[in-house]
Design a protein around this motif. Structure first.
Motif, mmCIF file in Angstrom:
data_model
loop_
_atom_site.group_PDB
_atom_site.id
_atom_site.type_symbol
_atom_site.label_atom_id
_atom_site.label_comp_id
_atom_site.label_asym_id
_atom_site.label_seq_id
_atom_site.Cartn_x
_atom_site.Cartn_y
_atom_site.Cartn_z
ATOM 1 N N LEU A 17 0.307 -1.284 0.218
ATOM 2 C CA LEU A 17 -0.258 -0.482 -0.264
ATOM 3 C C LEU A 17 0.918 1.266 0.209
ATOM 4 C CD1 LEU A 17 -2.617 1.594 0.207
ATOM 5 C CD2 LEU A 17 -2.184 1.205 2.764
ATOM 6 N N TYR A 22 -4.290 2.416 -3.482
ATOM 7 C CA TYR A 22 -5.046 1.887 -1.571
ATOM 8 C C TYR A 22 -6.802 0.976 -2.553
ATOM 9 C CZ TYR A 22 -8.961 2.333 1.559
ATOM 10 O OH TYR A 22 -10.469 1.599 2.335
ATOM 11 N N SER A 26 -6.590 -2.040 -0.897
ATOM 12 C CA SER A 26 -8.276 -2.662 0.294
ATOM 13 C C SER A 26 -8.755 -4.385 -0.418
ATOM 14 C CB SER A 26 -8.670 -1.844 0.476
ATOM 15 O OG SER A 26 -9.662 -1.453 -0.384
ATOM 16 N N TYR A 82 2.996 -1.525 3.783
ATOM 17 C CA TYR A 82 2.426 -0.414 3.798
ATOM 18 C C TYR A 82 3.926 -0.149 3.445
ATOM 19 C CZ TYR A 82 -1.108 -0.867 7.315
ATOM 20 O OH TYR A 82 -2.583 -0.703 7.389
ATOM 21 N N LEU A 103 -7.725 3.998 7.338
ATOM 22 C CA LEU A 103 -7.118 3.978 5.925
ATOM 23 C C LEU A 103 -8.247 4.394 5.259
ATOM 24 C CD1 LEU A 103 -5.210 1.293 5.586
ATOM 25 C CD2 LEU A 103 -4.628 2.944 5.757
ATOM 26 N N TYR A 107 -8.182 7.600 3.435
ATOM 27 C CA TYR A 107 -7.914 7.767 1.454
ATOM 28 C C TYR A 107 -8.593 7.642 0.517
ATOM 29 C CZ TYR A 107 -3.175 5.742 2.300
ATOM 30 O OH TYR A 107 -1.750 5.732 2.171
#
Length: 136
Positions: A17, A22, A26, A82, A103, A107
């Protein structure tokens, strides 16, 4: 992702990430966690257990340890996928749900800001006189 076998459980996914990816990260992480029946901990649908009236301390401690182990395993997977600039926000989270929600809001907001900036830039573009459409 399909067909890949990961022998190191601490490195579950190859997607790292950082700001622009993102949505991809995800999506891969959500699928990874669903495959391990851990997604409901992230959504908060499976919160930390509460001691039942008829339950022994030992039994409750066992259930709590199992849940907490899963929670921290997910946090570790997050941390391992990350970039460092994202990671520095995560020292303060002890619950994976809080980390995920943070997060998502960060984002989603960043994405909206980015869309606004692109739209704004696009609206300020105009074709100079004598400029071909290709140059524009």
């Amino acid at each position: 992702m399909a067909g890949q076998h990961h022998s190191d459980p601490a490195q579950p996914i190859t997607n790292i990430l950082d700001d622009p990816n993102y949505l991809r990260w995800s999506s891969v992480m959500k699928s990874f966690l669903k495959g391990r029946k851990l997604w409901r901990i992230v959504t908060g649908d499976k919160p930390a257990p509460v001691k039942r009236q008829d339950e022994t301390d030992y039994s409750f401690a066992d259930r709590l340890e199992y849940w907490d182990s899963a929670n921290h395993r997910i946090l570790t997977w997050f941390t391992n996928t990350y970039v460092p600039s994202v990671n520095m926000h995560f020292n303060r989270f002890d619950l994976v749900k809080e980390a995920w929600d943070f997060l998502t809001s960060r984002y989603t907001f960043a994405d909206l800001a980015h869309q606004y900036q692109l739209l704004s830039t696009f609206n300020h573009l105009h074709q100079e006189s004598g400029q071909s459409i290709d140059e524009f």
